[in-house]
Design an enzyme around this catalytic site. Structure first.
Site, PDB file in Angstrom:
ATOM      1  N   ASN A 250       1.861  -5.503   0.079  1.00 31.25           N
ATOM      2  CA  ASN A 250       2.382  -4.192   0.463  1.00 31.25           C
ATOM      3  C   ASN A 250       1.977  -3.975   1.915  1.00 31.25           C
ATOM      4  OD1 ASN A 250       3.108  -1.566   0.843  1.00 31.25           O
ATOM      5  ND2 ASN A 250       1.680  -0.695  -0.652  1.00 31.25           N
TER       6      ASN A 250
ATOM      7  N   LYS B 263       2.800  -1.663   3.849  1.00 32.56           N
ATOM      8  CA  LYS B 263       2.694  -0.240   4.225  1.00 32.56           C
ATOM      9  C   LYS B 263       3.390  -0.011   5.584  1.00 32.56           C
ATOM     10  CE  LYS B 263      -1.390  -0.027   1.341  1.00 32.56           C
ATOM     11  NZ  LYS B 263      -2.669   0.578   1.027  1.00 32.56           N
TER      12      LYS B 263
ATOM     13  N   HIS C 158       3.162   4.712  -5.436  1.00 31.76           N
ATOM     14  CA  HIS C 158       1.916   4.338  -4.765  1.00 31.76           C
ATOM     15  C   HIS C 158       1.079   5.604  -4.539  1.00 31.76           C
ATOM     16  CE1 HIS C 158      -0.943   2.819  -1.884  1.00 31.76           C
ATOM     17  NE2 HIS C 158      -0.604   1.607  -2.276  1.00 31.76           N
TER      18      HIS C 158
ATOM     19  N   GLU D 235      -0.559   6.553  -2.124  1.00 32.30           N
ATOM     20  CA  GLU D 235      -0.326   7.194  -0.818  1.00 32.30           C
ATOM     21  C   GLU D 235       0.923   8.066  -0.867  1.00 32.30           C
ATOM     22  OE1 GLU D 235      -0.481   3.494   1.329  1.00 32.30           O
ATOM     23  OE2 GLU D 235      -2.614   3.366   0.839  1.00 32.30           O
TER      24      GLU D 235
ATOM     25  N   GLU E 116      -3.982   0.520  -9.367  1.00 29.18           N
ATOM     26  CA  GLU E 116      -4.668   0.570  -8.076  1.00 29.18           C
ATOM     27  C   GLU E 116      -5.626   1.756  -8.055  1.00 29.18           C
ATOM     28  OE1 GLU E 116      -2.140  -1.594  -4.898  1.00 29.18           O
ATOM     29  OE2 GLU E 116      -1.502   0.488  -4.942  1.00 29.18           O
TER      30      GLU E 116
ATOM     31  N   GLY F  93      -8.084   0.090   0.493  1.00 28.85           N
ATOM     32  CA  GLY F  93      -8.407   0.121   1.918  1.00 28.85           C
ATOM     33  C   GLY F  93      -9.867   0.429   2.207  1.00 28.85           C
TER      34      GLY F  93
ATOM     35  N   SER G 129      -8.310  -3.544  -2.230  1.00 29.23           N
ATOM     36  CA  SER G 129      -9.219  -4.452  -1.528  1.00 29.23           C
ATOM     37  C   SER G 129      -9.250  -5.854  -2.136  1.00 29.23           C
ATOM     38  CB  SER G 129     -10.631  -3.852  -1.445  1.00 29.23           C
ATOM     39  OG  SER G 129     -10.607  -2.637  -0.716  1.00 29.23           O
TER      40      SER G 129
ATOM     41  N   GLY H 267      -2.753  -4.954  -0.010  1.00 33.46           N
ATOM     42  CA  GLY H 267      -2.447  -4.247   1.232  1.00 33.46           C
ATOM     43  C   GLY H 267      -2.916  -5.036   2.442  1.00 33.46           C
TER      44      GLY H 267
END
Ligand code: 13P
Length: 248
Positions: free
Chosen positions: A9, A11, A94, A96, A166, A172, A212, A233
Site C-alpha cells: 500500500n 499510500k 483503511h 487512515e 491492521e 507506521g 510495520s 505500507g
C-alpha cells in the site's frame, strides 16, 4: 491450500517517475508460485503502473473508490472507472480513510457493494486503536467492523473479499504486532467467518496482517497458520524490502 498474498500500500507517496520505477522493479522479481503480489498505488498512476507490470503476475489495486458509480462528486474515483481500466482490486476501509475521511462502517458496506458490483475484488481493512487493545476489547471491536461492513454479503460474494487486519497502533509506528497477537486475531476473525458462513468458506478466505511489516519480521508473521500474507505500507516503498517480503 490458500495462497500467500504480499500486498503493498503505497499510500500518498512517490512521484510519477518513482512510481513507474518501483513498479518495474517489482515486476522483475521472481515471485514464488504460491504467492500473489498486489500493488496498491495512487489513483493517478494506476494506468502507468498497470503498463509497467503487464506481462508479469503482479496485480494492481486502487486505494479507495466512491460508493456511487458516477455523478457530481468532484475529485472522487468510482468503481466503474476502475473496472473500465481493468483494475482488479480496491483497498477499502483503511484506518487512515476511516479516521481522516470519516468513513463509517455503513459507508464501507456501501462502497464494498458498489465495488463488488463492478467486478472488483476488495481488500477490506479492519483493526483496533491502541486504547481498545489496552482495554482488551480488540476482538469485539474488529467483530463489529466486520459485521457492519461485510457480513451482509452472501458467501459467494465473499470469494472476492480479502480481509486485512491492521491494528492501528502498529501502522507506521515500527511497533509490529507479535506473531502471537497476529495469529490470535486472525484466528478470531476466521472463527467469526466460520460462525457466519461455515468452515469451508472461512477456510478459503485470505486474512492479511498489516502494521510495520518489514523484511526481518515477515517470515515469522506469515508463518502463522491463519496469517495469509501482509498489507505493507512503508516497506513496500523500497523495492529491495518489498522483494524480501515477497520471498518471505
Ligand atoms: P506500515 O507498513 O507503514 O506500518 O503501514 C501499514 C499499512 O497501513 C498498510 O495498509
Amino acid at each position: 491450500m490458500r495462497k500467500k498474498i504480499a500486498a503493498g500500500n503505497w499510500k500518498m507517496n512517490k512521484t510519477e517517475a518513482e512510481a513507474i520505477d518501483l513498479a518495474t522493479k517489482v515486476a522483475g522479481v521472481t515471485i514464488p508460485e504460491d504467492t500473489v503480489v498486489i500493488l496498491g498505488v495512487p489513483a493517478v498512476y494506476l494506468s502507468q503502473v498497470q503498463k509497467a507490470v503487464s506481462g508479469s503476475p503482479v496485480k494492481v489495486a486502487a486505494q479507495n473508490c466512491h460508493q456511487k458509480l458516477s455523478g457530481a462528486f468532484t475529485g472522487e474515483i468510482s468503481a466503474s472507472m476502475l473496472s473500465s481500466m481493468g483494475i482488479e482490486y480496491v483497498i477499502l476501509g483503511h484506518s487512515e480513510r476511516r479516521e481522516y475521511f470519516a468513513e463509517s462502517d455503513a459507508l464501507l458496506a456501501e462502497k464494498t457493494d458498489t465495488a463488488l458490483g463492478q467486478g472488483l475484488k476488495v481488500i477490506f481493512c479492519c483493526g483496533e486503536p491502541l486504547p481498545v487493545r489496552e482495554a482488551e476489547n480488540h476482538v469485539d471491536y474488529v467483530k463489529k467492523q466486520l459485521e457492519n461492513g461485510l457480513f451482509h454479503l452472501d458467501s459467494s460474494a465473499l470469494e472476492n473479499i480479502i480481509i486485512a487486519y491492521e491494528p492501528i497502533w502498529a501502522i507506521g509506528t515500527g511497533v509490529t504486532a507479535s506473531q502471537e497477537q497476529a495469529q490470535e486475531m486472525h484466528h478470531e476473525i476466521r472463527t467469526m467467518l466460520t460462525d457466519k458462513y461455515g468452515a469451508e468458506v472461512a477456510g478459503k478466505m485470505h486474512i492479511l496482517y498489516g502494521g510495520s511489516v518489514k523484511p526481518d519480521n515477515a517470515s515469522e508473521l506469515f508463518g502463522e497458520p491463519d496469517v495469509d500474507g501482509g498489507l505493507v505500507g512503508g516497506a513496500s516503498l523500497k523495492s529491495a524490502d518489498f522483494e524480501a517480503i515477497i520471498q518471505a
